[in-house]
Design an enzyme around this catalytic site. Sequence first.
Site, PDB file in Angstrom:
ATOM      1  N   ASP A  16      33.444  46.052  48.786  1.00 51.93           N
ATOM      2  CA  ASP A  16      33.784  45.700  47.408  1.00 51.93           C
ATOM      3  C   ASP A  16      33.106  46.721  46.504  1.00 51.93           C
ATOM      4  O   ASP A  16      31.869  46.792  46.459  1.00 51.93           O
ATOM      5  CB  ASP A  16      33.254  44.282  47.142  1.00 51.93           C
ATOM      6  CG  ASP A  16      33.473  43.842  45.713  1.00 51.93           C
ATOM      7  OD1 ASP A  16      33.884  44.656  44.860  1.00 51.93           O
ATOM      8  OD2 ASP A  16      33.211  42.654  45.445  1.00 51.93           O
ATOM      9  N   ILE A  17      33.886  47.490  45.779  1.00 52.40           N
ATOM     10  CA  ILE A  17      33.323  48.602  44.996  1.00 52.40           C
ATOM     11  C   ILE A  17      32.404  48.109  43.876  1.00 52.40           C
ATOM     12  O   ILE A  17      31.512  48.842  43.442  1.00 52.40           O
ATOM     13  CB  ILE A  17      34.454  49.511  44.450  1.00 52.40           C
ATOM     14  CG1 ILE A  17      33.913  50.906  44.113  1.00 52.40           C
ATOM     15  CG2 ILE A  17      35.160  48.868  43.260  1.00 52.40           C
ATOM     16  CD1 ILE A  17      34.986  51.946  43.901  1.00 52.40           C
ATOM     17  N   ASN A  30      44.599  51.069  33.821  1.00 49.82           N
ATOM     18  CA  ASN A  30      45.938  51.350  33.296  1.00 49.82           C
ATOM     19  C   ASN A  30      45.794  52.114  31.976  1.00 49.82           C
ATOM     20  O   ASN A  30      44.702  52.235  31.441  1.00 49.82           O
ATOM     21  CB  ASN A  30      46.752  50.062  33.141  1.00 49.82           C
ATOM     22  CG  ASN A  30      45.992  49.019  32.341  1.00 49.82           C
ATOM     23  OD1 ASN A  30      45.499  49.298  31.249  1.00 49.82           O
ATOM     24  ND2 ASN A  30      45.868  47.827  32.889  1.00 49.82           N
ATOM     25  N   GLY A  38      43.572  43.277  40.470  1.00 53.67           N
ATOM     26  CA  GLY A  38      43.017  44.172  41.484  1.00 53.67           C
ATOM     27  C   GLY A  38      41.614  44.644  41.152  1.00 53.67           C
ATOM     28  O   GLY A  38      40.793  43.899  40.599  1.00 53.67           O
ATOM     29  N   VAL A  39      41.359  45.903  41.460  1.00 52.84           N
ATOM     30  CA  VAL A  39      40.004  46.431  41.312  1.00 52.84           C
ATOM     31  C   VAL A  39      39.582  46.439  39.834  1.00 52.84           C
ATOM     32  O   VAL A  39      38.410  46.213  39.506  1.00 52.84           O
ATOM     33  CB  VAL A  39      39.897  47.811  42.006  1.00 52.84           C
ATOM     34  CG1 VAL A  39      40.617  48.901  41.264  1.00 52.84           C
ATOM     35  CG2 VAL A  39      38.450  48.186  42.242  1.00 52.84           C
ATOM     36  N   ASP A  40      40.532  46.670  38.954  1.00 51.90           N
ATOM     37  CA  ASP A  40      40.271  46.684  37.507  1.00 51.90           C
ATOM     38  C   ASP A  40      39.706  45.324  37.063  1.00 51.90           C
ATOM     39  O   ASP A  40      38.654  45.247  36.395  1.00 51.90           O
ATOM     40  CB  ASP A  40      41.604  46.985  36.800  1.00 51.90           C
ATOM     41  CG  ASP A  40      41.451  47.431  35.364  1.00 51.90           C
ATOM     42  OD1 ASP A  40      40.309  47.483  34.878  1.00 51.90           O
ATOM     43  OD2 ASP A  40      42.476  47.722  34.729  1.00 51.90           O
ATOM     44  N   SER A 123      45.962  53.679  43.016  1.00 53.05           N
ATOM     45  CA  SER A 123      47.445  53.549  42.996  1.00 53.05           C
ATOM     46  C   SER A 123      48.063  52.838  44.188  1.00 53.05           C
ATOM     47  O   SER A 123      49.278  52.639  44.209  1.00 53.05           O
ATOM     48  CB  SER A 123      48.145  54.916  42.829  1.00 53.05           C
ATOM     49  OG  SER A 123      48.145  55.336  41.483  1.00 53.05           O
ATOM     50  N   THR A 124      47.281  52.480  45.199  1.00 56.39           N
ATOM     51  CA  THR A 124      47.918  51.926  46.412  1.00 56.39           C
ATOM     52  C   THR A 124      48.007  50.394  46.418  1.00 56.39           C
ATOM     53  O   THR A 124      48.447  49.812  47.405  1.00 56.39           O
ATOM     54  CB  THR A 124      47.200  52.388  47.698  1.00 56.39           C
ATOM     55  OG1 THR A 124      45.891  51.826  47.732  1.00 56.39           O
ATOM     56  CG2 THR A 124      47.116  53.897  47.781  1.00 56.39           C
ATOM     57  N   GLY A 125      47.604  49.765  45.303  1.00 55.85           N
ATOM     58  CA  GLY A 125      47.753  48.313  45.197  1.00 55.85           C
ATOM     59  C   GLY A 125      48.998  48.002  44.372  1.00 55.85           C
ATOM     60  O   GLY A 125      50.123  48.295  44.784  1.00 55.85           O
TER      61      GLY A 125
HETATM   62  P1  ADP Z   1      46.513  50.278  41.338  1.00 55.38           P
HETATM   63  O1  ADP Z   1      47.091  49.547  40.146  1.00 55.38           O
HETATM   64  O2  ADP Z   1      45.989  51.649  40.986  1.00 55.38           O
HETATM   65  O3  ADP Z   1      47.431  50.259  42.513  1.00 55.38           O
HETATM   66  P2  ADP Z   1      44.908  48.057  42.436  1.00 55.38           P
HETATM   67  O4  ADP Z   1      43.629  47.527  41.905  1.00 55.38           O
HETATM   68  O5  ADP Z   1      46.112  47.156  42.385  1.00 55.38           O
HETATM   69  O6  ADP Z   1      45.171  49.448  41.674  1.00 55.38           O
HETATM   70  O7  ADP Z   1      44.709  48.505  43.938  1.00 55.38           O
HETATM   71  C1  ADP Z   1      44.010  49.664  44.322  1.00 55.38           C
HETATM   72  C2  ADP Z   1      43.231  49.377  45.593  1.00 55.38           C
HETATM   73  O8  ADP Z   1      42.017  48.714  45.257  1.00 55.38           O
HETATM   74  C3  ADP Z   1      43.953  48.457  46.589  1.00 55.38           C
HETATM   75  O9  ADP Z   1      43.770  49.010  47.902  1.00 55.38           O
HETATM   76  C4  ADP Z   1      43.173  47.148  46.461  1.00 55.38           C
HETATM   77  O10 ADP Z   1      43.190  46.418  47.685  1.00 55.38           O
HETATM   78  C5  ADP Z   1      41.789  47.666  46.182  1.00 55.38           C
HETATM   79  N1  ADP Z   1      40.808  46.732  45.614  1.00 55.38           N
HETATM   80  C6  ADP Z   1      40.990  45.580  44.949  1.00 55.38           C
HETATM   81  N2  ADP Z   1      39.801  45.030  44.611  1.00 55.38           N
HETATM   82  C7  ADP Z   1      38.833  45.875  45.073  1.00 55.38           C
HETATM   83  C8  ADP Z   1      37.401  45.865  45.079  1.00 55.38           C
HETATM   84  N3  ADP Z   1      36.705  44.889  44.509  1.00 55.38           N
HETATM   85  N4  ADP Z   1      36.756  46.908  45.682  1.00 55.38           N
HETATM   86  C9  ADP Z   1      37.441  47.914  46.254  1.00 55.38           C
HETATM   87  N5  ADP Z   1      38.780  47.980  46.288  1.00 55.38           N
HETATM   88  C10 ADP Z   1      39.465  46.971  45.712  1.00 55.38           C
END
Ligand code: ADP
Length: 176
Positions: A16-17, A30, A38-40, A123-125
Amino acid sequence: METKVNATTVSLVRGDITLEETDAIVNAANTTLSGGSGVDGAIHSSGGPAIMSECRKIGNCPTGHAVITTGGALRAKHVIHTVGPVYKDGKHGESSMLRSAYLSSLALALEKNLKSLAFPSISTGAYGYPVEEASRIAVSTVIGFIRENDGLDLVRFVLFSDRDLEIYSRALKGAL
Ligand code: ADP
C-alpha cells in the site's frame, strides 16, 4: 525484487503506497486534482485535508505533467501528483503520455532535491491501460532517467497485487 542502476536502487514491492516512507510518493491523480477512487482516494484519506487544500490552490495538472504538495499526515513528506492517460486503443498518444507522467514526476523529485520516490502503477486501474505494456513503459522510463541523472537514492514501485508485482518484475528483468 531489487537492483541497482548507477547509484540508484530500483525496487519492486507489493503493498500500500500510503504506508511508504520515501521522501515522496506519487499519486495517480486526475487533471482537476480533485481526488477520486483508487490510489488517489487512498492517499487523500490517509494524508488528510492538507493535501487537498494545496491541490485546490494549484488548480489543475495536464495529462503527462506533475505537481507537488505536502504529504500531510502521511509518512512521506511530499506527494507528487501526476496524471496518466486514459487508455483508449493505444493509438491516441497513450504511451508517450504515460512516459511523460513518469518523467515529469522524476524531474520534479530531482528539482526538489528529494532522494527517494515511490510510484504506483499509473493508469492501469480506472484509466484502463493494459498493465503489461504499462509496466514496460514505467520501468524503461525510470531506468532510462536514472542512467542519465544522478541524485536519486531509491525509486520504488509499490504494486497493489501479486499479479502486478509479477508483471513489473518481468518488465524490470527485461529492461536490464
Ligand atoms: P488510474 O486512474 O491512473 O488508473 P487507479 O488508482 O485507478 O489509477 O489505479 C492505479 C493502480 O493503483 C492500480 O493498479 C490500483 O490497483 C493501484 N492502487 C490502488 N490503491 C493503491 C494503494 N493504496 N497503493 C498502491 N497502489 C494502489
